[in-house]
Design an enzyme around this catalytic site. Structure first.
Site, PDB file in Angstrom:
ATOM      1  CE  LYS A 187      -2.440   3.333   2.394  1.00 36.49           C
ATOM      2  NZ  LYS A 187      -1.935   4.342   1.477  1.00 36.49           N
ATOM      3  CD  GLU A 262      12.465   0.403   9.762  1.00 37.34           C
ATOM      4  OE1 GLU A 262      13.213   1.362   9.987  1.00 37.34           O
ATOM      5  OE2 GLU A 262      12.731  -0.759  10.103  1.00 37.34           O
ATOM      6  CB  CYS A 296      12.785   9.076   8.414  1.00 35.56           C
ATOM      7  SG  CYS A 296      13.805   7.996   7.402  1.00 35.56           S
ATOM      8  CD  GLU A 397       9.573  12.768  11.854  1.00 35.85           C
ATOM      9  OE1 GLU A 397       8.366  12.486  11.852  1.00 35.85           O
ATOM     10  OE2 GLU A 397      10.405  12.196  11.139  1.00 35.85           O
TER      11      GLU A 397
HETATM   12  P1  NAD Z   1       1.982   8.688   7.533  1.00 40.64           P
HETATM   13  O1  NAD Z   1       2.160   7.964   8.803  1.00 40.64           O
HETATM   14  O2  NAD Z   1       1.003   9.817   7.483  1.00 40.64           O
HETATM   15  O3  NAD Z   1       1.526   7.699   6.352  1.00 40.64           O
HETATM   16  C1  NAD Z   1       2.292   6.551   6.044  1.00 40.64           C
HETATM   17  C2  NAD Z   1       1.396   5.528   5.375  1.00 40.64           C
HETATM   18  O4  NAD Z   1       0.448   5.046   6.329  1.00 40.64           O
HETATM   19  C3  NAD Z   1       0.590   6.055   4.188  1.00 40.64           C
HETATM   20  O5  NAD Z   1       0.576   5.076   3.177  1.00 40.64           O
HETATM   21  C4  NAD Z   1      -0.794   6.242   4.786  1.00 40.64           C
HETATM   22  O6  NAD Z   1      -1.835   6.172   3.830  1.00 40.64           O
HETATM   23  C5  NAD Z   1      -0.849   5.082   5.760  1.00 40.64           C
HETATM   24  N1  NAD Z   1      -1.832   5.235   6.834  1.00 40.64           N
HETATM   25  C6  NAD Z   1      -2.333   6.385   7.357  1.00 40.64           C
HETATM   26  N2  NAD Z   1      -3.210   6.096   8.353  1.00 40.64           N
HETATM   27  C7  NAD Z   1      -3.266   4.738   8.449  1.00 40.64           C
HETATM   28  C8  NAD Z   1      -3.974   3.835   9.286  1.00 40.64           C
HETATM   29  N3  NAD Z   1      -4.803   4.267  10.241  1.00 40.64           N
HETATM   30  N4  NAD Z   1      -3.770   2.507   9.136  1.00 40.64           N
HETATM   31  C9  NAD Z   1      -2.906   2.040   8.195  1.00 40.64           C
HETATM   32  N5  NAD Z   1      -2.219   2.860   7.363  1.00 40.64           N
HETATM   33  C10 NAD Z   1      -2.386   4.193   7.488  1.00 40.64           C
HETATM   34  O7  NAD Z   1       3.436   9.184   7.098  1.00 40.64           O
HETATM   35  P2  NAD Z   1       3.836  10.123   5.882  1.00 40.64           P
HETATM   36  O8  NAD Z   1       3.379  11.513   6.172  1.00 40.64           O
HETATM   37  O9  NAD Z   1       3.442   9.471   4.616  1.00 40.64           O
HETATM   38  O10 NAD Z   1       5.449  10.049   5.964  1.00 40.64           O
HETATM   39  C11 NAD Z   1       6.226  10.829   6.802  1.00 40.64           C
HETATM   40  C12 NAD Z   1       6.601  10.074   8.060  1.00 40.64           C
HETATM   41  O11 NAD Z   1       7.272   8.862   7.726  1.00 40.64           O
HETATM   42  C13 NAD Z   1       7.588  10.827   8.946  1.00 40.64           C
HETATM   43  O12 NAD Z   1       7.193  10.705  10.283  1.00 40.64           O
HETATM   44  C14 NAD Z   1       8.909  10.107   8.715  1.00 40.64           C
HETATM   45  O13 NAD Z   1       9.848  10.226   9.744  1.00 40.64           O
HETATM   46  C15 NAD Z   1       8.453   8.710   8.532  1.00 40.64           C
HETATM   47  N6  NAD Z   1       9.476   7.945   7.811  1.00 40.64           N
HETATM   48  C16 NAD Z   1      10.206   7.012   8.515  1.00 40.64           C
HETATM   49  C17 NAD Z   1      11.220   6.309   7.866  1.00 40.64           C
HETATM   50  C18 NAD Z   1      12.050   5.279   8.581  1.00 40.64           C
HETATM   51  O14 NAD Z   1      12.796   4.555   7.918  1.00 40.64           O
HETATM   52  N7  NAD Z   1      11.972   5.167   9.875  1.00 40.64           N
HETATM   53  C19 NAD Z   1      11.471   6.557   6.521  1.00 40.64           C
HETATM   54  C20 NAD Z   1      10.707   7.522   5.861  1.00 40.64           C
HETATM   55  C21 NAD Z   1       9.693   8.198   6.514  1.00 40.64           C
END
Ligand code: NAD
Length: 504
Positions: A187, A262, A296, A397
């Site tokens: 997804k 992650e 991240c 962040e």
């Molecule tokens: P997000 O958490 O808003 O969304 C991530 C994914 O989760 C999307 O595909 C979204 O549609 C899905 N999602 C949202 N609500 C959900 C739910 N209730 N159940 C299941 N899936 C759901 O994150 P974002 O804004 O897309 O990305 C930025 C974040 O990602 C930052 O916090 C960043 O630090 C983190 N990130 C972490 C890493 C790592 O390796 N640790 C790498 C890249 C980004």
């Protein structure tokens, strides 16, 4: 079956159906998600807004492929050959993949190109792991006993992804799962689904059997939550925000699936007075502004030693003023637009909050206004001085091109400040003193520590978090093992010591 459109991404709108059971669904008459350019608002792509029924169908397809299909039963050499073909096809399509990635994310094209090359490398590395994976044999347990510890594929793996490295973060999961013999439901983020769907077409062309990889586009509540709740998913590997990670953990509570999380980060870039200050300057700029600061592992907090702080910060501020903001397709651009308008507002409100908590904006802070940026979600590269531990921006962040600066007196204070946030994803330090480098690296509570480099890595090196940055590891041997189950098989040469000798 309708395949994804193969057209010049710079000139036409790309339309995609869901990719389930080896083919693309027709996308006509389905609720859709339209992705607009973060540069100029132009319509870029239309993704199907998948729903619960679609997700259940995709899980069933992956389940069938795992329980009855050839992939988990194929020899690991054959799986490896398929992964190598995927890598070749990714390289052959690198220009297209990179252009789509830049269009949808707004990241400078040169970074998108290196994401594609890095993704192909991950498939190649995972092929090597598939070829060499093996278990253990124990022959010394007892004279009549031999035992094996074998690794089996973990099953159906769900993968939920964020928008900042759409292809690269998928490539940190999918090839490792495939190498292990898992099947998958992917997804992607609703903002940046293009390259996951393009990869689906590449997987098919490379010979990955139907149903082994399914891609369901849509929103988190409609698709992601169904993956978390499903008892037919054996393992869920999530990359995204800590808040969403917690929601997924709660939603999966009724199942026994394994989770890998992650999550967010708030990395420190620690500059000691004995560092090579040119290297450190370059590294601090890169840590703060790479990938538009939407990273991240961004080095979003500079911790600089008192004795060099004035001169180092003066050079840094002058350098940041020369960082070029603009069209991500322009090869001169260092920082592109924020992913969407809401995120731009979040970044701007963090800048305002840092100022209201005593921070001083030394450079940037505003919205650039020129021909290249006037209709996009741009923010100036920003440095905020005098940010103390009590300011929210020291801890939260920001996820944009914003660097906070805090001074420290000695190594003990640097370590305490670096560890003072709830996150523990990564950190960097700059020093020419090997004793100091090692002792500080060991005391940082984070999954990755870089010395005299930052945001570095290789397919062999595991990545992952501590504390609220999550758990589980991606890449390296540890990343492969995440997608395996350990099974112990113990064999006796006949049962000499009977438990019921008076009966048997
Ligand atoms: P997000 O958490 O808003 O969304 C991530 C994914 O989760 C999307 O595909 C979204 O549609 C899905 N999602 C949202 N609500 C959900 C739910 N209730 N159940 C299941 N899936 C759901 O994150 P974002 O804004 O897309 O990305 C930025 C974040 O990602 C930052 O916090 C960043 O630090 C983190 N990130 C972490 C890493 C790592 O390796 N640790 C790498 C890249 C980004």
């Amino acid at each position: 079956m309708q395949t994804s459109t193969v057209i010049d991404p710079a000139t036409a709108v790309r339309r995609y159906g869901l990719f389930i059971d080896g083919g693309f669904d027709a996308s006509d008459d389905r609720p859709a998600i339209t992705r607009h350019s973060p540069v100029d608002g132009r319509e870029l792509a239309v993704f199907t807004a998948g729903d619960r029924a679609d997700t259940v169908r995709a899980i069933a397809s992956a389940r069938r492929a795992f329980d009855h299909g050839p992939w988990p039963r194929t020899s690991s050499m054959d799986r490896a050959r398929t992964l190598l073909r995927v890598a070749d096809l990714m390289r052959a399509n690198a220009d297209r993949l990179a252009r789509i990635e830049t269009e949808e994310t707004g990241k400078p094209l040169r970074y998108a190109e290196s994401d594609v090359a890095g993704s192909a490398e991950l498939f190649e590395y995972a092929a090597g792991l598939a070829m060499s994976s093996h278990g253990e044999a124990h022959t010394g347990l007892a004279e009549d006993c031999t035992a094996m510890v074998v690794r089996e594929p973990a099953g159906v793996a769900a993968m939920i992804l964020p928008w900042n490295f759409p292809l690269l973060l998928l490539a940190q999961k999918l090839p490792f799962a495939l190498a292990a013999g898992c099947t998958a439901v992917v997804k992607p983020s609703e903002f940046t689904s293009g390259t996951a769907l393009e990869l689906a077409a590449i997987l098919t062309a490379a010979g990955v059997p139907d149903g082994v990889v399914n891609v369901v586009t849509g929103y988190g509540a409609d698709v992601g939550a169904v993956l978390a709740e499903s008892a037919d998913v054996d393992l869920l590997s999530f990359t995204g925000s800590t808040a969403t990670g917690h929601a997924i953990t709660a939603a999966s509570a009724g199942t026994a699936k394994r989770l890998s999380m992650e999550l967010g980060g708030k990395a420190a870039n620690i500059v000691f007075d004995d560092a090579d200050l040119d290297d450190a300057l370059d590294g601090v700029l890169f840590g703060a502004f790479f990938n538009n600061g939407e990273c991240c592992v961004a080095g979003s907090r500079l911790l600089v030693q008192d004795s060099i702080a004035d001169t180092f910060v003066e050079r840094l501020v002058a350098a940041a003023g020369r960082v070029r903001v603009g069209d991500p397709f322009d090869s001169e651009t260092d920082v592109g637009p924020m992913i969407h308008a809401g995120h731009l507002e979040k970044v701007r409100s963090h800048i305002a909050s840092a100022e209201s908590h005593g921070g001083r904006i030394a450079v940037g802070g505003g919205v650039p206004r020129d021909a290249a940026t006037e209709s996009g979600h741009f923010v100036e590269p920003t440095i905020v001085l005098d940010v103390t531990e009590s300011a929210p921006e020291f801890h939260q962040e920001i996820f944009g091109p914003v660097l906070t600066v805090t001074r420290f007196a000695d190594a003990a204070e640097a370590i305490a400040l670096a560890n003072a946030t709830e996150y523990g994803l990564s950190g960097s330090l700059w020093t020419k003193n090997i004793d100091r480098a090692l002792s500080v690296a060991k005391k940082l509570r984070s999954g990755r520590v870089w010395v005299n480099t930052t945001i570095d890595g290789g397919p062999q090196l595991p990545a992952g978090g501590m504390k609220q940055s999550g758990y589980g590891r991606e890449m390296g041997i540890a990343g492969f093992e995440e997608f395996t189950e350990v099974k112990t098989i113990q064999i006796r040469e006949g049962k000499r010591n009977k438990a019921f000798p008076h009966i048997v």
